[in-house]
Design a protein around this motif. Structure first.
Motif, PDB file in Angstrom:
ATOM      1  N   UNK A 115       0.826  -1.207   0.000  1.00 24.33           N
ATOM      2  CA  UNK A 115       0.000   0.000   0.000  1.00 24.33           C
ATOM      3  C   UNK A 115       0.861   1.257   0.000  1.00 24.33           C
ATOM      4  N   UNK A 116       2.031   1.170   0.606  1.00 23.62           N
ATOM      5  CA  UNK A 116       2.922   2.325   0.622  1.00 23.62           C
ATOM      6  C   UNK A 116       3.630   2.495  -0.714  1.00 23.62           C
ATOM      7  N   UNK A 117       4.089   1.391  -1.310  1.00 19.29           N
ATOM      8  CA  UNK A 117       4.751   1.520  -2.608  1.00 19.29           C
ATOM      9  C   UNK A 117       3.764   1.992  -3.673  1.00 19.29           C
ATOM     10  N   UNK A 118       2.506   1.592  -3.543  1.00 22.78           N
ATOM     11  CA  UNK A 118       1.484   2.073  -4.477  1.00 22.78           C
ATOM     12  C   UNK A 118       1.348   3.590  -4.372  1.00 22.78           C
ATOM     13  N   UNK A 119       1.278   4.089  -3.144  1.00 23.27           N
ATOM     14  CA  UNK A 119       1.209   5.534  -2.924  1.00 23.27           C
ATOM     15  C   UNK A 119       2.442   6.227  -3.498  1.00 23.27           C
ATOM     16  N   UNK A 120       3.612   5.683  -3.214  1.00 17.04           N
ATOM     17  CA  UNK A 120       4.850   6.293  -3.694  1.00 17.04           C
ATOM     18  C   UNK A 120       4.912   6.335  -5.217  1.00 17.04           C
ATOM     19  N   UNK A 121       4.507   5.258  -5.861  1.00 14.19           N
ATOM     20  CA  UNK A 121       4.521   5.226  -7.321  1.00 14.19           C
ATOM     21  C   UNK A 121       3.580   6.274  -7.907  1.00 14.19           C
ATOM     22  N   UNK A 122       2.405   6.428  -7.306  1.00 18.05           N
ATOM     23  CA  UNK A 122       1.444   7.422  -7.771  1.00 18.05           C
ATOM     24  C   UNK A 122       1.988   8.836  -7.588  1.00 18.05           C
ATOM     25  N   UNK A 123       2.609   9.083  -6.432  1.00 20.56           N
ATOM     26  CA  UNK A 123       3.160  10.408  -6.145  1.00 20.56           C
ATOM     27  C   UNK A 123       4.301  10.736  -7.108  1.00 20.56           C
ATOM     28  N   UNK A 124       5.210   9.810  -7.289  1.00 23.77           N
ATOM     29  CA  UNK A 124       6.357  10.040  -8.177  1.00 23.77           C
ATOM     30  C   UNK A 124       5.874  10.320  -9.598  1.00 23.77           C
ATOM     31  N   UNK A 125       4.862   9.569 -10.030  1.00 23.43           N
ATOM     32  CA  UNK A 125       4.324   9.780 -11.380  1.00 23.43           C
ATOM     33  C   UNK A 125       3.653  11.155 -11.499  1.00 23.43           C
ATOM     34  N   UNK A 126       2.839  11.500 -10.513  1.00 30.04           N
ATOM     35  CA  UNK A 126       2.138  12.790 -10.578  1.00 30.04           C
ATOM     36  C   UNK A 126       3.110  13.963 -10.507  1.00 30.04           C
ATOM     37  N   UNK A 127       4.140  13.855  -9.692  1.00 32.04           N
ATOM     38  CA  UNK A 127       5.086  14.956  -9.536  1.00 32.04           C
ATOM     39  C   UNK A 127       6.112  15.015 -10.663  1.00 32.04           C
ATOM     40  N   UNK A 128       6.195  13.959 -11.457  1.00 31.90           N
ATOM     41  CA  UNK A 128       7.152  13.937 -12.560  1.00 31.90           C
ATOM     42  C   UNK A 128       8.595  13.886 -12.105  1.00 31.90           C
ATOM     43  N   UNK A 129       8.856  13.120 -11.036  1.00 33.74           N
ATOM     44  CA  UNK A 129      10.214  13.032 -10.484  1.00 33.74           C
ATOM     45  C   UNK A 129      11.002  11.962 -11.242  1.00 33.74           C
ATOM     46  N   UNK A 130      11.722  12.394 -12.270  1.00 36.43           N
ATOM     47  CA  UNK A 130      12.436  11.430 -13.105  1.00 36.43           C
ATOM     48  C   UNK A 130      13.735  10.943 -12.478  1.00 36.43           C
ATOM     49  N   UNK A 131      14.096  11.479 -11.318  1.00 34.04           N
ATOM     50  CA  UNK A 131      15.290  10.985 -10.626  1.00 34.04           C
ATOM     51  C   UNK A 131      14.942  10.068  -9.456  1.00 34.04           C
ATOM     52  N   UNK A 132      13.690   9.580  -9.434  1.00 36.43           N
ATOM     53  CA  UNK A 132      13.226   8.720  -8.336  1.00 36.43           C
ATOM     54  C   UNK A 132      12.701   7.397  -8.868  1.00 36.43           C
TER      55      UNK A 132
END
Length: 261
Positions: A115-132
């Motif tokens: 559940x945490x990795x799902x949240x993290x993946x969604x956040x990284x995608x929405x924020x456009x963090x290409x270094x994460x």
């Protein structure tokens, strides 16, 4: 695009951040060009982070000072173009604030819970963090598979246990940075023997963010020597390397030929 305040990725749209104050002026200094990205991340913590149980509702009014900025100032300690693993990343603290403050640093958010990795993946995608990069797993499973310059952790485990997870993931002469607050000196004193066995050669408690934050961040800084994690970790890395070579195309055949001789 959103419906009833929820984005298509499953993260609440902007708004509804009960009790979340405006970003303090210092946030522009810390995050530079990624200031707006940091604002959006903090909004996500105050909405989806609370709804999914990653952040306590009482933490919302102090998300900026106690969490986001408190973590971002770790960027002061990182060498240029470093690779970093945030162990037990949870809601992305400190990994995501560091990644926003230092776009040159490659950050891996390591978290075992789905559940945490799902949240993290969604956040990284929405924020456009290409270094994460988000990676699901436990630190002890990654020895020999993941090797970085810096390991970070915040509110994960006591120092001795944390060192056993984090130091084996370091490259030779890398460093582990653990946010420990008021318990830093005590935890460090209690773990000196373990740190030596784990291949650490130097450790200290330092403060970062002085002159930037009202309350500086207390960090245990542990520097590894030639063999991070000690003998056991070195053995596991060597075993993983041998397994990797054996699995490459053509390697198996050559190994069998040698044995036949």
């Amino acid at each position: 695009m959103s419906t009833d305040g929820v984005t298509t990725e499953g993260i609440p749209a902007e708004g509804g951040e009960q009790g979340l104050p405006e970003a303090p002026p210092v946030a522009r200094e810390v995050f530079g060009d990624r200031y707006e990205t940091a604002v959006r991340y903090t909004e996500l913590l105050a909405t989806a982070g609370v709804q999914r149980g990653l952040i306590g509702p009482r933490e919302v009014p102090r998300l900026w000072d106690r969490h986001v900025l408190n973590c971002a100032v770790l960027a002061e300690l990182l060498p240029e173009n470093a690779s970093l693993c945030d162990v037990g990343s949870g809601a992305g603290l400190p990994g995501i604030p560091v990644a926003m403050a230092r776009p040159d640093v490659s950050v891996t958010l390591l978290e075992p819970l789905l559940r945490r990795t799902t949240f993290l993946e969604e956040v990284v995608r929405e924020l456009g963090l290409d270094n994460v990069t988000v990676l699901r797993g436990r630190a002890e499973e990654m020895v020999g598979k993941l090797s970085v310059d810096v390991v970070t952790a915040r509110a994960v485990a006591p120092m001795e246990r944390l060192a056993g997870w984090g130091l084996p993931l370091l490259r030779p002469y890398g460093q582990m940075l653990a946010l420990k607050g008021d318990t830093a000196e005590q935890e460090l004193a209690e773990s000196r023997s373990a740190l030596t066995k784990l291949g650490a050669v130097k450790w200290t408690v330092i403060s970062v963010g002085e002159g930037t934050l009202e309350t500086s961040t207390r960090v245990v800084q542990v520097e590894a020597g030639e063999s991070p994690g000690g003998v056991r970790a070195a053995t596991r890395r060597a075993k993983a390397a041998r397994a990797g070579r054996a699995g490459r195309p053509g390697e198996g055949g050559r190994g069998q030929a040698r044995r036949r001789r």
